[in-house]
Design an enzyme around this catalytic site. Sequence first.
Site, PDB file in Angstrom:
ATOM      1  N   ARG A 122       0.902   9.179   4.445  1.00  0.00           N
ATOM      2  CA  ARG A 122      -0.483   9.605   4.236  1.00  0.00           C
ATOM      3  C   ARG A 122      -1.319   9.325   5.477  1.00  0.00           C
ATOM      4  O   ARG A 122      -2.144  10.141   5.890  1.00  0.00           O
ATOM      5  CB  ARG A 122      -1.060   8.904   2.996  1.00  0.00           C
ATOM      6  CG  ARG A 122      -2.563   9.070   2.810  1.00  0.00           C
ATOM      7  CD  ARG A 122      -2.971  10.539   2.741  1.00  0.00           C
ATOM      8  NE  ARG A 122      -4.404  10.717   2.786  1.00  0.00           N
ATOM      9  CZ  ARG A 122      -5.136  10.781   3.899  1.00  0.00           C
ATOM     10  NH1 ARG A 122      -4.580  10.678   5.097  1.00  0.00           N
ATOM     11  NH2 ARG A 122      -6.436  10.971   3.833  1.00  0.00           N
TER      12      ARG A 122
ATOM     13  N   ILE B 136      -9.375   2.940   3.082  1.00  0.00           N
ATOM     14  CA  ILE B 136      -8.805   3.122   1.746  1.00  0.00           C
ATOM     15  C   ILE B 136      -7.421   3.780   1.883  1.00  0.00           C
ATOM     16  O   ILE B 136      -7.248   4.961   1.546  1.00  0.00           O
ATOM     17  CB  ILE B 136      -9.722   3.965   0.829  1.00  0.00           C
ATOM     18  CG1 ILE B 136     -11.175   3.472   0.876  1.00  0.00           C
ATOM     19  CG2 ILE B 136      -9.201   3.920  -0.607  1.00  0.00           C
ATOM     20  CD1 ILE B 136     -12.156   4.343   0.114  1.00  0.00           C
ATOM     21  N   PRO B 137      -6.431   3.046   2.383  1.00  0.00           N
ATOM     22  CA  PRO B 137      -5.071   3.610   2.434  1.00  0.00           C
ATOM     23  C   PRO B 137      -4.614   3.936   1.013  1.00  0.00           C
ATOM     24  O   PRO B 137      -4.776   3.113   0.107  1.00  0.00           O
ATOM     25  CB  PRO B 137      -4.225   2.490   3.037  1.00  0.00           C
ATOM     26  CG  PRO B 137      -5.204   1.574   3.702  1.00  0.00           C
ATOM     27  CD  PRO B 137      -6.483   1.700   2.922  1.00  0.00           C
ATOM     28  N   HIS B 138      -4.086   5.136   0.824  1.00  0.00           N
ATOM     29  CA  HIS B 138      -3.692   5.550  -0.515  1.00  0.00           C
ATOM     30  C   HIS B 138      -2.502   6.488  -0.459  1.00  0.00           C
ATOM     31  O   HIS B 138      -2.233   7.097   0.573  1.00  0.00           O
ATOM     32  CB  HIS B 138      -4.870   6.217  -1.240  1.00  0.00           C
ATOM     33  CG  HIS B 138      -5.415   7.401  -0.511  1.00  0.00           C
ATOM     34  ND1 HIS B 138      -6.325   7.281   0.524  1.00  0.00           N
ATOM     35  CD2 HIS B 138      -5.176   8.724  -0.642  1.00  0.00           C
ATOM     36  CE1 HIS B 138      -6.628   8.484   0.989  1.00  0.00           C
ATOM     37  NE2 HIS B 138      -5.942   9.367   0.299  1.00  0.00           N
ATOM     38  N   ALA B 139      -1.804   6.556  -1.580  1.00  0.00           N
ATOM     39  CA  ALA B 139      -0.638   7.431  -1.677  1.00  0.00           C
ATOM     40  C   ALA B 139      -0.314   7.641  -3.145  1.00  0.00           C
ATOM     41  O   ALA B 139      -0.899   6.994  -4.017  1.00  0.00           O
ATOM     42  CB  ALA B 139       0.555   6.807  -0.953  1.00  0.00           C
TER      43      ALA B 139
END
Length: 153
Positions: A49, A63-66
């Site tokens: 991501r 806001i690292p997200h996956a």
Amino acid sequence: MSSLFTLLPDAVVTSSADSKALILGQLADMFAEVYNLDREKVLARINEREEMGSTGFGRRVAIPHARMSALGRPVAVVMRLDNPVDFESADGVPVDLVFGLLSPENAGATHLHALAAISRMMRDERMHAALIEAPGPEALYSLLSNVIDRDAA
């Protein structure tokens, strides 16, 4: 805790990580420990991501997200950094708060609503200041759970 995502007390920490790579590795460690997920799969998904564009949200927040198939509902981890770290944010400002979010593979709208809730919370300057000034992880969790519970009502 929240209708949008789960945040457990052990998923809130302070960190001395001093690079984006270390932060993402620590996020993967936390997701593995707290939510019993595969660390390498988590890190691979978060890095995939991140390669599409930095999840540095701006305003000193990332806001690292996956999405991951192993999940039944969105789960979150939160890190307050001891020192701001360059996260290649759009506004160029180093981050001092990092919210990690993992959602089920098929959680389209749910994932977006959880991201929106986190971003709304972080646009509140008083909330951001309170999180930075909180004495430790327990106080951070208390602040976050109060806001999450209030917003879920």
